[in-house]
Design a protein around this motif. Sequence first.
Motif, PDB file in Angstrom:
ATOM      1  N   LEU A   9      80.831 -34.913 -56.834  1.00 29.10           N
ATOM      2  CA  LEU A   9      81.515 -36.218 -57.262  1.00 29.10           C
ATOM      3  C   LEU A   9      80.575 -37.202 -57.633  1.00 29.10           C
ATOM      4  O   LEU A   9      81.028 -38.334 -58.517  1.00 29.10           O
ATOM      5  N   GLY A  10      79.478 -37.309 -57.063  1.00 29.03           N
ATOM      6  CA  GLY A  10      78.439 -38.134 -57.279  1.00 29.03           C
ATOM      7  C   GLY A  10      76.861 -37.683 -56.756  1.00 29.03           C
ATOM      8  O   GLY A  10      76.756 -36.856 -55.791  1.00 29.03           O
ATOM      9  N   ASN A  11      75.997 -38.042 -57.873  1.00 28.24           N
ATOM     10  CA  ASN A  11      74.664 -37.532 -57.278  1.00 28.24           C
ATOM     11  C   ASN A  11      73.598 -38.501 -57.388  1.00 28.24           C
ATOM     12  O   ASN A  11      72.288 -38.200 -57.615  1.00 28.24           O
ATOM     13  N   MET A  21      73.718 -45.701 -61.760  1.00 23.94           N
ATOM     14  CA  MET A  21      73.279 -46.136 -63.113  1.00 23.94           C
ATOM     15  C   MET A  21      73.528 -44.872 -64.066  1.00 23.94           C
ATOM     16  O   MET A  21      74.131 -43.768 -63.575  1.00 23.94           O
ATOM     17  N   TYR A  22      73.541 -45.280 -65.187  1.00 24.42           N
ATOM     18  CA  TYR A  22      73.822 -44.098 -66.314  1.00 24.42           C
ATOM     19  C   TYR A  22      75.194 -43.154 -66.111  1.00 24.42           C
ATOM     20  O   TYR A  22      75.134 -42.272 -66.459  1.00 24.42           O
ATOM     21  N   GLY A  23      76.234 -44.031 -65.551  1.00 25.94           N
ATOM     22  CA  GLY A  23      77.460 -43.147 -65.298  1.00 25.94           C
ATOM     23  C   GLY A  23      77.420 -42.499 -64.358  1.00 25.94           C
ATOM     24  O   GLY A  23      78.402 -41.591 -64.104  1.00 25.94           O
ATOM     25  N   ARG A  24      76.127 -42.156 -63.413  1.00 30.88           N
ATOM     26  CA  ARG A  24      76.224 -41.391 -62.316  1.00 30.88           C
ATOM     27  C   ARG A  24      76.714 -42.262 -61.154  1.00 30.88           C
ATOM     28  O   ARG A  24      76.803 -43.557 -61.253  1.00 30.88           O
ATOM     29  N   HIS A  25      77.349 -41.516 -60.224  1.00 29.39           N
ATOM     30  CA  HIS A  25      77.890 -42.103 -58.985  1.00 29.39           C
ATOM     31  C   HIS A  25      77.093 -41.892 -57.633  1.00 29.39           C
ATOM     32  O   HIS A  25      76.453 -41.107 -57.738  1.00 29.39           O
ATOM     33  N   PRO A  26      77.271 -42.963 -56.822  1.00 27.10           N
ATOM     34  CA  PRO A  26      76.728 -42.527 -55.444  1.00 27.10           C
ATOM     35  C   PRO A  26      77.472 -41.140 -54.871  1.00 27.10           C
ATOM     36  O   PRO A  26      78.099 -40.654 -55.253  1.00 27.10           O
ATOM     37  N   THR A  27      76.385 -40.688 -53.783  1.00 27.84           N
ATOM     38  CA  THR A  27      76.853 -39.427 -53.261  1.00 27.84           C
ATOM     39  C   THR A  27      78.264 -39.089 -52.725  1.00 27.84           C
ATOM     40  O   THR A  27      78.621 -40.025 -51.961  1.00 27.84           O
ATOM     41  N   SER A  28      78.698 -38.229 -53.236  1.00 26.01           N
ATOM     42  CA  SER A  28      79.903 -37.473 -52.424  1.00 26.01           C
ATOM     43  C   SER A  28      80.051 -36.053 -53.009  1.00 26.01           C
ATOM     44  O   SER A  28      79.828 -35.884 -54.290  1.00 26.01           O
ATOM     45  N   GLN A  29      80.420 -35.320 -52.146  1.00 23.06           N
ATOM     46  CA  GLN A  29      80.834 -33.907 -52.634  1.00 23.06           C
ATOM     47  C   GLN A  29      82.206 -33.365 -51.987  1.00 23.06           C
ATOM     48  O   GLN A  29      82.520 -33.939 -51.038  1.00 23.06           O
ATOM     49  N   LEU A  30      82.893 -32.296 -52.612  1.00 25.07           N
ATOM     50  CA  LEU A  30      84.110 -32.021 -52.067  1.00 25.07           C
ATOM     51  C   LEU A  30      83.671 -30.426 -51.957  1.00 25.07           C
ATOM     52  O   LEU A  30      83.470 -29.639 -52.891  1.00 25.07           O
ATOM     53  N   LEU A  31      84.045 -30.183 -50.684  1.00 26.92           N
ATOM     54  CA  LEU A  31      83.922 -28.431 -50.224  1.00 26.92           C
ATOM     55  C   LEU A  31      85.324 -27.964 -50.348  1.00 26.92           C
ATOM     56  O   LEU A  31      86.103 -28.404 -49.482  1.00 26.92           O
ATOM     57  N   ASN A  32      85.353 -27.041 -51.124  1.00 26.88           N
ATOM     58  CA  ASN A  32      86.717 -26.175 -50.993  1.00 26.88           C
ATOM     59  C   ASN A  32      86.520 -24.739 -50.280  1.00 26.88           C
ATOM     60  O   ASN A  32      85.842 -24.061 -50.532  1.00 26.88           O
ATOM     61  N   GLY A  36      81.101 -33.424 -61.371  1.00 24.26           N
ATOM     62  CA  GLY A  36      82.049 -32.625 -62.045  1.00 24.26           C
ATOM     63  C   GLY A  36      82.221 -31.085 -62.033  1.00 24.26           C
ATOM     64  O   GLY A  36      82.767 -30.497 -62.567  1.00 24.26           O
ATOM     65  N   LYS A  37      80.929 -30.855 -61.687  1.00 21.19           N
ATOM     66  CA  LYS A  37      80.724 -29.050 -61.562  1.00 21.19           C
ATOM     67  C   LYS A  37      80.747 -28.715 -60.197  1.00 21.19           C
ATOM     68  O   LYS A  37      80.465 -29.192 -59.354  1.00 21.19           O
ATOM     69  N   TRP A  38      81.493 -27.320 -60.389  1.00 20.69           N
ATOM     70  CA  TRP A  38      81.662 -26.834 -58.901  1.00 20.69           C
ATOM     71  C   TRP A  38      80.471 -25.886 -58.954  1.00 20.69           C
ATOM     72  O   TRP A  38      80.139 -24.878 -59.809  1.00 20.69           O
ATOM     73  N   PHE A  39      79.890 -25.634 -57.599  1.00 16.32           N
ATOM     74  CA  PHE A  39      79.150 -24.697 -57.556  1.00 16.32           C
ATOM     75  C   PHE A  39      79.321 -23.667 -56.371  1.00 16.32           C
ATOM     76  O   PHE A  39      79.981 -24.054 -55.346  1.00 16.32           O
TER      77      PHE A  39
END
Lengths: 304, 304
Positions: free
Chosen positions: B9-11, B17-28, B299-302
Amino acid sequence: MTRFEVLILGNSSATPMYGRHPTSQLLNFNEQLFLIDCGEGTQMQLFRYGIKGSRISHIFISHLHGDHYFGLIGLLSSQHLVGRQNELHLYGPPALKEILDLQFKHSDTRLRYPLVFHSTNEDHSEVIFENAHLSVRSFPLRHRIACTGFRFDEKKRSASLKKEEVERLNIPIPYLRFLKKGIDYVANDGTVYLAKNLTNPPPPPRSYGYCSDTVVNEDYFEEIRGVDLLYHEATFLHDRIERAKETFHTTSLEAAQVAQIVGARKLLLGHFSARYKDLQPLLDESRTIFPHTELSEEGKWFLV
Amino acid sequence: MTRFEVLILGNSSATPMYGRHPTSQLLNFNEQLFLIDCGEGTQMQLFRYGIKGSRISHIFISHLHGDHYFGLIGLLSSQHLVGRQNELHLYGPPALKEILDLQFKHSDTRLRYPLVFHSTNEDHSEVIFENAHLSVRSFPLRHRIACTGFRFDEKKRSASLKKEEVERLNIPIPYLRFLKKGIDYVANDGTVYLAKNLTNPPPPPRSYGYCSDTVVNEDYFEEIRGVDLLYHEATFLHDRIERAKETFHTTSLEAAQVAQIVGARKLLLGHFSARYKDLQPLLDESRTIFPHTELSEEGKWFLV
């Protein structure tokens, strides 16, 4: 003409939806930047619209519902991280300082720039900022928690000289500033040169009224009397008037009535409920009473 | 195969900056959603990627630098406003509760759903969540302020039956669950049916390691030993190693070394400094040592 306009950074109430952001506006008065409310994501919105946060000198927070201030701590922290050094003046409810300080403490942040906090007063209206060209007044609104509106008044400017006339008549330079103030010039030979003939009158001073969350009530009408541009929240359509009253909010029809009663020149609606994906009905409803209404569209500048 | 994957969600580090968001991740994990860190704008990012906040059952906050938690109060408030009723478990440093409570108090918010707070411990690693299929462990990292990483371990599953074989041999149903656990079946006539011949071994349990802000040090290597997917911050390129150490951060080269030392299968880089508009050099640098590196693209799932 001095620049006096407002950029909409967020127009959403409560929960951000449909790409809309919670409330924030940027006022540009003669290239001095004032931020009004600061919902979550405001710093990203500033970046999106090419505004450097370091140019903002004053921030006004209307109340402590999150959709009006959750972006503040992030903006203040980022200003610290990018090395801001110039003073930042912050106006808001007293508890705002406590909330910020607690977060700075636990992140071990000692701001590198002076952050000057000014408490707003929920009980009465007062001038909270003033310089040679502008004054800002806060005034109580009626919401679920303490909330203030803000009014930005341009000060009356001097008349401007009719340069060609003045030069043709050889009026001595030391007298020109008196002419601008409306004082006639009497030459040595007794001839009277009327100031009104040698000057153009100044443009009428402009004013911006900002009414964030409130239920409509007469108490604040005087505070926004005759503003050129009135921003007024319009969370709901009028068919939800009961819900509006319950939640201490306003309908777009009521906002239009307020604009009419106080003699505003233009009306800007905002703080839209997540219930409305399409905002056109809110605009249409307001225009039935007050034709000079606009929706506060994000990314758009509105002249005061 | 049980779903086990992470959505970025953020990296961005520090300032977005540059449309990037601060840190967040969603684990499924098997359709149970866990949020890891929650920088400003996380609720908007969830909306953008079609994730309902009400589906999140657990939130893990690594530390109290704003780029890892300033979006939390907004997300929690919005969950309240949209009528969430199901429990939400929150894990983070003790002061996080104090910060949230102060803001809820001043907005006069009484959450309509149970928010269960669990303090994390900065001194030692411990299991902080466990159910039949997954366990989560927090462990200390070394940053400017108290900070923990998190490790998500899928539990070992039972073997699966070779259905056709089992049916052909008429193994009585009550014994099937023993076979799955590796216990052989002895028929009444003394014939031994070996469990290993009648079952497929379970897939090896998978694990995800999350190392948010830290300077590299051996103390946490054991905690992420052998993970399938390692997220590791990589704020800088290695030519800024001095700056990385000063600010208690990691370079992409170091992140790659960590992945190699602990025997991770894949590495995910993130928490990129605003200094880098183009992130490719960070990826290239890491791949010189650890080829199975990816950038944590928003926006990418890993897959874990």
